[in-house]
Design a protein around this motif. Structure first.
Motif, short mmCIF file in Angstrom:
data_model
loop_
_atom_site.label_atom_id
_atom_site.label_comp_id
_atom_site.label_asym_id
_atom_site.label_seq_id
_atom_site.Cartn_x
_atom_site.Cartn_y
_atom_site.Cartn_z
N ILE A 74 -1.62 7.13 -17.56
CA ILE A 74 -2.08 7.66 -16.28
C ILE A 74 -2.80 6.54 -15.57
O ILE A 74 -3.78 6.00 -16.07
CB ILE A 74 -3.02 8.86 -16.48
N ASP A 75 -2.29 6.15 -14.43
CA ASP A 75 -2.82 4.99 -13.73
C ASP A 75 -3.15 5.34 -12.28
O ASP A 75 -2.27 5.39 -11.42
CB ASP A 75 -1.78 3.86 -13.79
N PHE A 76 -4.43 5.61 -12.02
CA PHE A 76 -4.88 5.97 -10.67
C PHE A 76 -4.43 4.94 -9.65
O PHE A 76 -3.98 5.27 -8.56
CB PHE A 76 -6.41 6.01 -10.57
N LEU A 77 -4.63 3.67 -10.04
CA LEU A 77 -4.35 2.59 -9.10
C LEU A 77 -2.89 2.58 -8.72
O LEU A 77 -2.53 2.38 -7.57
CB LEU A 77 -4.76 1.25 -9.72
N GLN A 78 -2.03 2.81 -9.71
CA GLN A 78 -0.61 2.84 -9.41
C GLN A 78 -0.29 3.97 -8.44
O GLN A 78 0.45 3.79 -7.47
CB GLN A 78 0.19 3.02 -10.70
N GLU A 79 -0.87 5.12 -8.68
CA GLU A 79 -0.61 6.28 -7.81
C GLU A 79 -1.10 6.00 -6.39
O GLU A 79 -0.42 6.31 -5.41
CB GLU A 79 -1.30 7.53 -8.36
N LEU A 80 -2.28 5.41 -6.30
CA LEU A 80 -2.81 5.08 -4.97
C LEU A 80 -1.94 4.02 -4.29
O LEU A 80 -1.71 4.08 -3.08
CB LEU A 80 -4.25 4.60 -5.08
N ALA A 81 -1.45 3.09 -5.06
CA ALA A 81 -0.61 2.04 -4.49
C ALA A 81 0.67 2.64 -3.92
O ALA A 81 1.12 2.27 -2.84
CB ALA A 81 -0.29 0.98 -5.54
N VAL A 82 1.25 3.58 -4.63
CA VAL A 82 2.47 4.24 -4.13
C VAL A 82 2.15 4.97 -2.83
O VAL A 82 2.90 4.88 -1.85
CB VAL A 82 3.05 5.22 -5.17
N LEU A 83 1.02 5.68 -2.80
CA LEU A 83 0.63 6.37 -1.55
C LEU A 83 0.42 5.36 -0.43
O LEU A 83 0.83 5.59 0.71
CB LEU A 83 -0.66 7.16 -1.77
N SER A 84 -0.20 4.26 -0.79
CA SER A 84 -0.50 3.23 0.20
C SER A 84 0.78 2.71 0.86
O SER A 84 0.82 2.44 2.06
CB SER A 84 -1.26 2.10 -0.49
N TYR A 85 1.82 2.62 0.05
CA TYR A 85 3.12 2.18 0.58
C TYR A 85 3.60 3.09 1.71
O TYR A 85 4.20 2.63 2.68
CB TYR A 85 4.15 2.17 -0.54
#
Lengths: 210, 210
Positions: free
Chosen positions: B193-204
Motif C-alpha cells: 500500500i503506497d500512499f505516494l503512488q496513489e497520490l502520484a496517479v491522482l496528480s497525473y
DNA sequence: TAGATTGTTAATCGATTAACAATC
DNA sequence: TAGATTGTTAATCGATTAACAATC
C-alpha cells in the motif's frame, strides 16, 4: 506527450514506483542505468520499463542507457510532481493524523494544506501544524486554497457525504481510505486504498495448516 | 474449490469488495439479490460478478438470484475470514498507531496481536491495548502467538530489514506500507500500500489549468 | 408454462512479453 | 567497427465482456 493517446493505468501506477527507484540510484551516485540494470537491481521488468516510457516519448540512448537525473525530472513532470500539490484532508481521527504527519508526502511534493472534521470537539484543535476546521467551511476555505486533491479519512458511513462535499469544494481527485464504494461525477477521479481488502487478499493466501 | 486452478488476482481483490456490499445489503434486510441488482445498486459489473464467483463453485439459483447470507458466508470462508486472523504490527509510529486503532479490522476478523518497534523510547509503552515490544523479541513472541500475517509500518529505510525479521518469525503474508520495494522469499506473499503512488496517479489526472 | 437469471463458453479487448531493426 | 541497448512492432497471454443454453 508526443501522442495524445491512452496510457494504461498499470503503466501510470508503475511510473510512481520508478521514481522511488531513481531516488535510490541518485543516493548511490548512479548516473546512468540501462533497463537491464533496473531489472537486476530493482526487480522491474526491462521490456515493461521501456514500453512504459514509450507512451511519453524517448528517454534513453541506444547502446548507453538512461541518465538517472533526466529520467527523474521528466517522469516527475509527467506526473505533475514538479511543483507542490495542495491536498485537503477530511477526517482528523487516527488515520487522518497519521496522514497529516506522514513526512514522505513532503518529499514527493504533496502538502496537506487543511484538515476538516465534523466533530465539534475536534474543530479548532491542532493537528500537527494545522488547525482542524469545520467541514461546513470547506467550500469557502478551498476558494482560497484552490486544492484539487482531497483525502477521505472518515468512517465508511460518512464517506459518500464527504466525497460530495469535496466535489462541491471543487476537488477533482480523491483518495478514499474509507472501506466503502463512493459514487462521484464522471469528471472526478477516485483512488481507493482499502486495508481490509488488502488483508483479505493476504488471508486468502494463508496456508491451511490448521 | 471445485477446480484446483488459478484465480486471477483482480477477482480476488473484488471478492473482498463484494463482502462489504453484502454487509450493506444485510443491514437493509435484502435477502436475495440478482447480479443485475448488484450492478445497479453497487456499480459492479454483473457478468464479472458471476464470472468471479464461478472460480469457486455455484452460488445462486437460475431465475431467482443469490441468497445474501449464503453469499457472505461462503465468500468469507474462501478468504479465510471465518475465524479471527492474528496480525503482527511492526512500527509503532503514527501510522502504526492508526492501524492498531482501526476498528473496522475487528469487524472483518483481523486482530493485531502484537506491536513491535526498535526505538527504546517506545518499547514498553502502550499502544491502545498493546504493549510495544522490542523487535528483537519478534521470533520468540511469535512462537507463542503463531501469527502468519505481518504489517510493515516503518520508514522506507527499515522496511527490508523488517521484512526479513517478519519472515524469520514465520510470517508468510506481509502488508507493506513503506514506500519501497522489498525482496522476500518466493513462499511469502506481499501486498504493497503506497500512499505516494496513489497520490502520484491522482496528480497525473490533474487538469492543467495553470 | 413463461419469465428470470444463473453458470459457462466464446469473442473481445487490453496488457505483457519477446524480438529486432535502428542507433549510439 | 563491434558491442550494447534503445524504442517499437508483433506475438502472447490473460482478463473482461457478451451471449446463451440450462434451469429454477
Amino acid at each position: 506527450m508526443p501522442n495524445g493517446i491512452k496510457v494504461p493505468m498499470p503503466t501510470l501506477e508503475r511510473l510512481a514506483n520508478y521514481l522511488t527507484i531513481f531516488s535510490d540510484l541518485k543516493i548511490r551516485n548512479v548516473e546512468t542505468v540501462s533497463s537491464a540494470d533496473l531489472e537486476s537491481r530493482a526487480g522491474i521488468n526491462a521490456a515493461q520499463f521501456r514500453k512504459d516510457l514509450s507512451y511519453f516519448g524517448e528517454f534513453g540512448r541506444p547502446g548507453i542507457g538512461y541518465n538517472v537525473n533526466e529520467l527523474q525530472a521528466r517522469i516527475s513532470r509527467i506526473l505533475n510532481l514538479q511543483k507542490t500539490q495542495s491536498v485537503l484532508l477530511v477526517g482528523a481521527g487516527n488515520l487522518g493524523a497519521a496522514l497529516a504527519g506522514y513526512h514522505p508526502l513532503r518529499t514527493e511534493n504533496f502538502q496537506i494544506v487543511a484538515a476538516f472534521d465534523n466533530n465539534p470537539n475536534k474543530i479548532g484543535k491542532q493537528l500537527w501544524d494545522l488547525t482542524i476546521q469545520d467541514i461546513d467551511e470547506i467550500i469557502s476555505v478551498n476558494k482560497v486554497l484552490q486544492a484539487r486533491i482531497g483525502i477521505i479519512a472518515v468512517p465508511a458511513s460518512a464517506a459518500q457525504e464527504t466525497a460530495e462535499r469535496l466535489v462541491s469544494a471543487n476537488v477533482v481527485n480523491i483518495l478514499n481510505f474509507a472501506p466503502t464504494f463512493i459514487r462521484i461525477p464522471s469528471n472526478v477521479t477516485v483512488r481507493h486504498i482499502d486495508f481490509l481488502q488488502e488483508l483479505a487478499v493476504l488471508s486468502y493466501y494463508l496456508p491451511e495448516d490448521d
